[in-house]
Design an enzyme around this catalytic site. Structure first.
Site, mmCIF file in Angstrom:
data_model
loop_
_atom_site.group_PDB
_atom_site.id
_atom_site.type_symbol
_atom_site.label_atom_id
_atom_site.label_comp_id
_atom_site.label_asym_id
_atom_site.label_seq_id
_atom_site.Cartn_x
_atom_site.Cartn_y
_atom_site.Cartn_z
ATOM 1 N N ASN A 280 -5.173 26.649 -20.140
ATOM 2 C CA ASN A 280 -5.465 25.293 -19.634
ATOM 3 C C ASN A 280 -4.528 25.016 -18.461
ATOM 4 O OD1 ASN A 280 -2.960 24.159 -20.585
ATOM 5 N ND2 ASN A 280 -3.860 24.222 -22.650
ATOM 6 N N VAL B 277 -8.012 31.774 -27.330
ATOM 7 C CA VAL B 277 -7.392 33.018 -26.868
ATOM 8 C C VAL B 277 -5.999 32.740 -26.294
ATOM 9 C CG1 VAL B 277 -8.406 33.054 -24.524
ATOM 10 C CG2 VAL B 277 -7.902 35.192 -25.686
ATOM 11 N N ASP B 278 -5.839 31.559 -25.678
ATOM 12 C CA ASP B 278 -4.549 31.144 -25.123
ATOM 13 C C ASP B 278 -3.481 31.127 -26.235
ATOM 14 O OD1 ASP B 278 -2.731 30.150 -23.342
ATOM 15 O OD2 ASP B 278 -3.566 28.120 -23.244
ATOM 16 N N SER C 166 -13.907 30.240 -20.537
ATOM 17 C CA SER C 166 -14.627 28.954 -20.688
ATOM 18 C C SER C 166 -15.684 28.954 -21.794
ATOM 19 C CB SER C 166 -15.305 28.507 -19.380
ATOM 20 O OG SER C 166 -14.338 28.014 -18.492
ATOM 21 N N GLY D 1 -15.383 29.183 -24.935
ATOM 22 C CA GLY D 1 -14.948 28.667 -26.238
ATOM 23 C C GLY D 1 -14.862 27.156 -26.209
ATOM 24 N N VAL D 2 -13.642 26.642 -26.327
ATOM 25 C CA VAL D 2 -13.416 25.191 -26.375
ATOM 26 C C VAL D 2 -13.971 24.490 -25.130
ATOM 27 C CG1 VAL D 2 -11.592 23.422 -26.468
ATOM 28 C CG2 VAL D 2 -11.357 25.529 -27.776
#
Ligand code: ADP
Length: 352
Positions: free
Chosen positions: A23, A32-33, A116, A118-119
């Site tokens: 982000n 993943v972050d 992008s 995912g969330v």
């Protein structure tokens, strides 16, 4: 260098760089972050704190710390807002910028998650398409080995319609397989042609009514056979003379394309192509041989010939073969589209 689709946890990959779908604070998050920060340890967070954040579509690089990779390239994907707010362009930019940074830092290999998807809510199939297109565009000139890492179910990567059509085609082929003779299968597979190397039956005359005539006729038939076979054998040996490598190079010439255009279109590594080029007796794997057939846009019959040179054939008892055949029959020679479908059906992929 090729693009490889793999199913894996990106934090476990030991390639030169992995890409983080971060982000804009670059201070860690979910998905993943979160997994990357957790596996890399506090050192990563400390370095990220000095970077001053990152705008969507841009990328920044850090060390890999406790991860098996050397670098983490952090990029910020777009949040999905219906697709009318430049999401696609921003997402394309993420891939381009990350690839540029990987190259600038001397990486040989880089792995991407589906940024992008995912969330941030980018529809998965579309996110996947943007990823594949951006990476393949880069690979036309770039020289990195690129992994696209799929973490969850694969079936979404191709449209439901295509998935359904291929599934139906596989079903049809399996059914046909159970009802056809091998000759019919071959003829169906190769657009009605007869099997090219099937031994032709000798012209043995029907048995005569008179037993004496029988013997004469049998001897004549044997002579005919004996006279014919050496020619057929010679002919067969002549055909065998051309190896896979020679046929491949001949077809590349006939198509009037460069070697590089061919191996790139085949998603084959330059080194592997050089090996095939320099060793006339090189026996490639089936996915490699088929990848070249697809790159050369060969129709099914010629695909069969090229495969045969490597000791393979297309078979309706293999899903992999049926899926490749499905695309060739429709004149679709985009290896990445074919690989998406193969991946969705959990098959080996074409190429190196
Ligand atoms: P974004 O906020 O950009 O949508 P996410 O982390 O939520 O990022 O999801 C991006 C993609 O990464 C998703 O497809 C998700 O399934 C995938 N993903 C999540 N964890 C991992 C992992 N450990 N390895 C590879 N991919 C992962």
């Amino acid at each position: 260098m090729p693009l490889k689709l793999i199913r894996a946890d990106i934090t476990k990959l030991s390639c030169d760089a992995i890409v983080n779908a971060a982000n804009s604070t670059l201070l860690g998050g979910g998905g993943v972050d979160g997994a990357i920060h957790k596996a890399a340890g506090r050192g990563l967070l400390l370095e990220c704190m000095k970077l001053g954040g990152c705008k969507p579509g841009q990328a920044k690089i850090t060390g890999g710390y406790n991860l098996p990779c050397k670098y983490v390239i952090h990029t910020v994907g777009p949040k999905w807002r219906g697709g009318t707010h430049g999401e696609k362009e921003t997402l394309q930019s993420c891939y381009r910028e990350a690839l540029r940074l990987a190259e600038e830092n001397g990486c040989g290999s880089v792995a991407f998650p589906l940024i992008s998807a995912g969330v941030y809510g980018y529809p998965k199939a579309q996110a996947f398409r943007v990823a594949v297109d951006a990476i393949t565009e880069y690979l036309l000139t770039g020289d990195l080995l690129v992994y696209l890492v799929i973490f969850d179910s694969a079936a979404y990567q191709i449209s439901e319609k295509l998935y359904g059509e291929i599934a139906a085609y596989i079903d049809d082929c399996y059914v046909e397989r159970h009802s056809d003779t091998p000759a019919q299968q071959y003829s169906r597979l190769y657009d009605g042609e007869s099997f090219p190397l099937a031994p032709s039956a000798p012209d043995v005359p029907c048995a005569a009514a008179n037993p004496a005539d029988d013997t004469d006729m049998f001897c004549d038939a044997l002579k005919t056979c004996a006279a014919k076979q050496p020619v057929e054998l010679e002919e067969a040996l002549r055909r065998l003379d051309e190896s896979f490598s020679e046929m491949l190079l001949r077809k590349i010439d006939e198509k009037g394309i460069s070697d590089a255009a061919c191996y790139k279109k085949a998603n084959i590594d330059r080194k592997l192509f050089s090996k095939i080029r320099s060793n006339r007796l090189y026996k490639p794997s089936k996915p490699t041989a088929l990848a070249f057939a697809v790159a050369l846009e060969l129709p099914l019959a010629e695909t069969g010939e090229l495969l045969q040179k490597a000791g393979f054939a297309l078979s309706h008892s293999s899903k992999f073969d049926i899926i490749v055949e499905y695309f060739i029959r429709r004149g679709v020679y985009d290896i990445f589209r074919i690989n998406e479908a193969l991946f969705a059906f959990d098959q080996n992929l074409l190429g190196g």
